[in-house]
Design a protein around this motif. Structure first.
Motif, PDB file in Angstrom:
ATOM      1  N   GLU A  64      -8.252  -8.086 -28.595  1.00  7.64           N
ATOM      2  CA  GLU A  64      -9.549  -7.620 -28.217  1.00  7.64           C
ATOM      3  C   GLU A  64      -9.807  -6.001 -28.750  1.00  7.64           C
ATOM      4  OE1 GLU A  64     -11.216  -8.435 -24.294  1.00  7.64           O
ATOM      5  OE2 GLU A  64     -10.576 -10.421 -24.567  1.00  7.64           O
ATOM      6  N   ALA A  65      -8.531  -5.388 -28.074  1.00  5.78           N
ATOM      7  CA  ALA A  65      -8.717  -3.874 -28.508  1.00  5.78           C
ATOM      8  C   ALA A  65      -8.735  -3.666 -29.961  1.00  5.78           C
ATOM      9  CB  ALA A  65      -7.503  -3.419 -28.051  1.00  5.78           C
ATOM     10  N   LEU A  66      -7.829  -4.421 -30.705  1.00  6.77           N
ATOM     11  CA  LEU A  66      -7.988  -4.219 -32.387  1.00  6.77           C
ATOM     12  C   LEU A  66      -9.282  -4.600 -32.914  1.00  6.77           C
ATOM     13  CD1 LEU A  66      -4.376  -5.749 -33.317  1.00  6.77           C
ATOM     14  CD2 LEU A  66      -5.103  -3.432 -33.453  1.00  6.77           C
ATOM     15  N   ALA A  67      -9.761  -5.493 -32.457  1.00  8.03           N
ATOM     16  CA  ALA A  67     -11.153  -5.882 -32.911  1.00  8.03           C
ATOM     17  C   ALA A  67     -12.120  -4.817 -32.520  1.00  8.03           C
ATOM     18  CB  ALA A  67     -11.427  -7.292 -32.213  1.00  8.03           C
ATOM     19  N   GLY A  68     -11.714  -4.200 -31.269  1.00  7.04           N
ATOM     20  CA  GLY A  68     -12.800  -3.103 -30.622  1.00  7.04           C
ATOM     21  C   GLY A  68     -12.684  -1.861 -31.957  1.00  7.04           C
ATOM     22  N   ILE A  69     -11.705  -1.740 -32.557  1.00 10.02           N
ATOM     23  CA  ILE A  69     -11.518  -0.344 -33.382  1.00 10.02           C
ATOM     24  C   ILE A  69     -11.667  -0.868 -34.871  1.00 10.02           C
ATOM     25  CG2 ILE A  69     -10.149   0.977 -32.003  1.00 10.02           C
ATOM     26  CD1 ILE A  69      -7.773   0.265 -33.210  1.00 10.02           C
ATOM     27  N   GLY A  70     -12.042  -2.032 -35.237  1.00 12.69           N
ATOM     28  CA  GLY A  70     -12.581  -2.569 -36.440  1.00 12.69           C
ATOM     29  C   GLY A  70     -11.563  -3.318 -37.247  1.00 12.69           C
ATOM     30  N   PHE A  71     -10.546  -3.989 -36.424  1.00 11.81           N
ATOM     31  CA  PHE A  71      -9.639  -4.812 -37.173  1.00 11.81           C
ATOM     32  C   PHE A  71     -10.240  -6.318 -37.231  1.00 11.81           C
ATOM     33  CE2 PHE A  71      -6.951  -1.240 -36.785  1.00 11.81           C
ATOM     34  CZ  PHE A  71      -5.587  -1.625 -37.738  1.00 11.81           C
ATOM     35  N   GLU A  72      -9.828  -7.072 -38.244  1.00 13.89           N
ATOM     36  CA  GLU A  72     -10.141  -8.361 -38.208  1.00 13.89           C
ATOM     37  C   GLU A  72      -8.846  -8.981 -37.866  1.00 13.89           C
ATOM     38  OE1 GLU A  72     -11.771  -9.872 -41.832  1.00 13.89           O
ATOM     39  OE2 GLU A  72     -13.462  -8.159 -41.786  1.00 13.89           O
ATOM     40  N   VAL A  73      -8.641  -9.963 -36.738  1.00 16.30           N
ATOM     41  CA  VAL A  73      -7.313 -10.206 -36.385  1.00 16.30           C
ATOM     42  C   VAL A  73      -7.428 -11.914 -36.402  1.00 16.30           C
ATOM     43  CG1 VAL A  73      -5.742 -10.273 -34.384  1.00 16.30           C
ATOM     44  CG2 VAL A  73      -7.240  -8.407 -34.832  1.00 16.30           C
ATOM     45  N   ILE A  74      -6.484 -12.456 -37.092  1.00 17.21           N
ATOM     46  CA  ILE A  74      -6.273 -13.982 -37.344  1.00 17.21           C
ATOM     47  C   ILE A  74      -5.790 -14.476 -36.008  1.00 17.21           C
ATOM     48  CG2 ILE A  74      -4.857 -16.013 -38.246  1.00 17.21           C
ATOM     49  CD1 ILE A  74      -6.623 -14.141 -40.351  1.00 17.21           C
ATOM     50  N   GLU A  75      -6.540 -15.610 -35.549  1.00 16.69           N
ATOM     51  CA  GLU A  75      -6.199 -16.223 -34.080  1.00 16.69           C
ATOM     52  C   GLU A  75      -4.594 -16.248 -33.953  1.00 16.69           C
ATOM     53  OE1 GLU A  75      -8.795 -19.611 -33.173  1.00 16.69           O
ATOM     54  OE2 GLU A  75      -7.154 -20.122 -31.553  1.00 16.69           O
ATOM     55  N   THR A 113       5.577  -4.557 -24.911  1.00 14.76           N
ATOM     56  CA  THR A 113       4.962  -4.484 -23.399  1.00 14.76           C
ATOM     57  C   THR A 113       3.802  -3.828 -23.696  1.00 14.76           C
ATOM     58  OG1 THR A 113       5.790  -2.049 -23.481  1.00 14.76           O
ATOM     59  CG2 THR A 113       7.605  -3.778 -22.913  1.00 14.76           C
ATOM     60  N   ASP A 114       3.098  -3.954 -22.615  1.00  9.29           N
ATOM     61  CA  ASP A 114       1.507  -3.207 -22.536  1.00  9.29           C
ATOM     62  C   ASP A 114       1.659  -1.828 -22.953  1.00  9.29           C
ATOM     63  OD1 ASP A 114      -0.175  -5.196 -21.890  1.00  9.29           O
ATOM     64  OD2 ASP A 114       0.705  -5.348 -19.784  1.00  9.29           O
ATOM     65  N   GLU A 115       2.729  -1.026 -22.380  1.00 11.92           N
ATOM     66  CA  GLU A 115       2.825   0.413 -22.652  1.00 11.92           C
ATOM     67  C   GLU A 115       3.164   0.460 -24.303  1.00 11.92           C
ATOM     68  OE1 GLU A 115       4.800  -1.206 -20.303  1.00 11.92           O
ATOM     69  OE2 GLU A 115       3.350  -0.827 -18.999  1.00 11.92           O
ATOM     70  N   GLU A 116       3.671  -0.304 -24.998  1.00 14.43           N
ATOM     71  CA  GLU A 116       4.107   0.004 -26.347  1.00 14.43           C
ATOM     72  C   GLU A 116       2.628  -0.461 -26.923  1.00 14.43           C
ATOM     73  OE1 GLU A 116       8.776  -1.342 -26.943  1.00 14.43           O
ATOM     74  OE2 GLU A 116       7.511  -2.678 -26.727  1.00 14.43           O
ATOM     75  N   MET A 117       1.950  -1.245 -26.814  1.00 14.74           N
ATOM     76  CA  MET A 117       0.574  -1.727 -27.213  1.00 14.74           C
ATOM     77  C   MET A 117      -0.329  -0.774 -27.142  1.00 14.74           C
ATOM     78  SD  MET A 117       2.223  -4.401 -28.486  1.00 14.74           S
ATOM     79  CE  MET A 117       1.084  -4.786 -29.895  1.00 14.74           C
ATOM     80  N   ASP A 118      -0.406   0.221 -26.139  1.00 15.54           N
ATOM     81  CA  ASP A 118      -1.268   1.166 -25.649  1.00 15.54           C
ATOM     82  C   ASP A 118      -0.888   2.285 -26.626  1.00 15.54           C
ATOM     83  OD1 ASP A 118      -2.654  -0.108 -23.814  1.00 15.54           O
ATOM     84  OD2 ASP A 118      -1.672   0.730 -22.305  1.00 15.54           O
ATOM     85  N   ALA A 119       0.216   2.537 -26.844  1.00  7.01           N
ATOM     86  CA  ALA A 119       0.882   3.609 -27.650  1.00  7.01           C
ATOM     87  C   ALA A 119       0.309   3.240 -29.316  1.00  7.01           C
ATOM     88  CB  ALA A 119       2.363   3.721 -27.694  1.00  7.01           C
ATOM     89  N   LEU A 120       0.361   2.097 -29.618  1.00  5.85           N
ATOM     90  CA  LEU A 120      -0.012   1.396 -30.831  1.00  5.85           C
ATOM     91  C   LEU A 120      -1.532   1.743 -31.039  1.00  5.85           C
ATOM     92  CD1 LEU A 120       0.469  -0.497 -33.608  1.00  5.85           C
ATOM     93  CD2 LEU A 120      -0.879  -2.103 -32.201  1.00  5.85           C
ATOM     94  N   LEU A 121      -2.054   1.193 -30.107  1.00  7.85           N
ATOM     95  CA  LEU A 121      -3.563   1.533 -30.178  1.00  7.85           C
ATOM     96  C   LEU A 121      -4.156   2.746 -30.078  1.00  7.85           C
ATOM     97  CD1 LEU A 121      -4.385  -1.699 -27.639  1.00  7.85           C
ATOM     98  CD2 LEU A 121      -5.127  -1.475 -29.957  1.00  7.85           C
ATOM     99  N   ASP A 122      -3.505   3.718 -29.335  1.00  6.40           N
ATOM    100  CA  ASP A 122      -3.892   5.004 -29.630  1.00  6.40           C
ATOM    101  C   ASP A 122      -3.655   5.790 -30.806  1.00  6.40           C
ATOM    102  OD1 ASP A 122      -4.502   5.145 -26.746  1.00  6.40           O
ATOM    103  OD2 ASP A 122      -2.557   6.448 -26.146  1.00  6.40           O
ATOM    104  N   ALA A 123      -2.539   5.264 -31.414  1.00  6.81           N
ATOM    105  CA  ALA A 123      -2.080   5.881 -32.702  1.00  6.81           C
ATOM    106  C   ALA A 123      -3.072   5.453 -33.870  1.00  6.81           C
ATOM    107  CB  ALA A 123      -0.701   5.532 -33.062  1.00  6.81           C
ATOM    108  N   LEU A 124      -3.466   4.078 -33.793  1.00  5.44           N
ATOM    109  CA  LEU A 124      -4.411   3.473 -34.784  1.00  5.44           C
ATOM    110  C   LEU A 124      -5.771   4.228 -34.597  1.00  5.44           C
ATOM    111  CD1 LEU A 124      -3.562  -0.221 -34.779  1.00  5.44           C
ATOM    112  CD2 LEU A 124      -3.070   1.340 -36.586  1.00  5.44           C
ATOM    113  N   GLY A 125      -6.189   4.595 -33.176  1.00  5.22           N
ATOM    114  CA  GLY A 125      -7.433   5.128 -33.079  1.00  5.22           C
ATOM    115  C   GLY A 125      -7.397   6.711 -33.672  1.00  5.22           C
TER     116      GLY A 125
END
Ligand SMILES: *Cc1c(COP(=O)(O)O)cnc(C)c1O
Length: 354
Positions: free
Chosen positions: A278-289, A336-348
């Motif tokens: 959901e978060a990736l979609a929110g910043i403009g990614f298309e994600v395969i199910e 982990t959730d923390e690792e994914m948050d770091a990824l999403l921050d960096a992509l943002g």
């Protein structure tokens, strides 16, 4: 190139595994390892097995582990094969069941070890196109081929094929072996194991590397008709009698004995996957199910290769494949959730800078 190499060695194009860099500590989202440690009961079993018995060879038929897996899945021991990682089992299965005369079929976008095994053994293969969103069409598998191999869910696309689709492939290939590589099945898919009773041509391959957090222990499983298992044993016993060591056998058994831990970590990974999607979609990614422990995503605004490089600069490793059809995608393991948050921050940040 060396003058000492055989013609075969000189001709090989080996598989390239994801990076395991040693230059710094990265958030590693590039090889689909499990972010959670193995069950404490596995560690305890390994400690317990580290004793004077290591002077003795392990059981070459791996009976105790095969009995554990058999009762876990409601199968007979003679329907189970175990190996040093599922890659080794695949490496045994190709020469056991496939020939040069008729091509093995697998999807055009799939696990890149399959063509490597085919080449090593001089087997022929053909790739079958997936659609523009990487959906596998079961009707395209089966005609004059000599077998089928495919991961379910597929890698690196994370797409799941339904049991109905797998049955269609099995029905169209009743005279040859169909290998379903279920490396990621525990993350939400339905296993083909119940079909083994009706399909003597089905070999299901699984691994403890992903859903059981044991990539470092090297244990894989194969389930199928006893004749297929016997075929794998003939190859194995022409290669190495002791493919699983005493520690691997003890740790693998303990893993199947801690169902609660297995379910808990898998549930967390699936929840993190949904949130990340959901978060990736929110910043403009298309994600395969995804029904796996990774997502396959593309950002129409930015080149995937650039995103990969920018993430690496920020200490985050994902997988990028510079290959036709998928060179605009990133394969991102679920951490982990923390690792994914770091990824999403960096992509943002990266996307904001563009
Ligand atoms: C990870 C993976 C494997 C190999 O797993 P090991 O048991 O660690 O050798 C096999 N097939 C697919 C599709 C994978 O992604």
């Amino acid at each position: 190139m060396s003058r000492f190499w055989s013609e075969l060695t000189a001709s090989l194009v080996p598989y390239v595994p994801g990076e395991q860099p040693k230059d710094q500590r990265y958030i590693k989202l590039n090889t689909n390892e499990n972010p959670y440690p193995p069950s404490p009961k596995v560690i305890e079993a390994l400690r317990h097995a580290a004793n004077a018995d290591l002077r003795l060879y392990p059981d070459p038929s791996c009976d105790a582990l095969r009995e554990t897996v058999a009762s876990y899945y409601g199968l007979g021991k003679e329907q189970i094969f175990v190996g040093n990682g599922s890659d080794e089992i695949l490496a045994f299965a190709f020469p056991a069941f496939f020939t040069a005369a008729k091509p093995i079929l697998f999807p055009d976008v799939t696990y890149t070890f399959y063509p490597v095994y085919a080449q090593l053994y001089g087997l022929s293969y053909e790739t079958v196109p997936t659609d523009e969103r990487f959906v596998i069409d079961p009707q395209r598998y089966g005609a004059h081929n000599g077998g089928v191999v495919l991961p379910n869910p597929n890698a690196p696309t994370a797409r799941l094929l339904s049991i109905h689709g797998i049955k269609q492939i099995l029905d169209a290939n009743s005279d040859q072996v169909v290998i379903i590589d279920e490396a990621y099945i525990d993350f939400g898919g339905q296993s083909a194991i119940p079909l083994i009773a009706d399909y003597p041509n089905l070999l299901v391959v699984q691994t403890l590397s992903k859903s059981r957090s044991l990539a470092g222990l090297r244990v894989g499983l194969a389930m199928g008709h006893p004749d297929l298992i016997e075929g794998l044993n003939r190859i194995k016993n022409s290669f190495n009698s002791y493919t699983l060591d005493r520690l691997a056998l003890a740790g693998a058994i303990a893993s199947f004995e801690d169902q609660a831990y297995f379910e808990e970590t898998n549930r967390k990974i699936q929840a993190t996957r949904e949130r990340t999607t959901e978060a990736l979609a929110g910043i403009g990614f298309e994600v395969i199910e995804s029904q796996a422990n990774f997502v396959f995503a593309t950002c129409p605004r930015r080149s995937a290769q650039e995103l990969f490089a920018e993430l690496k600069k920020r200490g985050i490793l994902v997988r990028y494949f510079n290959k036709p059809r998928i060179d605009q995608y990133l394969r991102i393991s679920i951490g982990t959730d923390e690792e994914m948050d770091a990824l999403l921050d960096a992509l943002g940040q990266i996307l904001a800078e563009a």
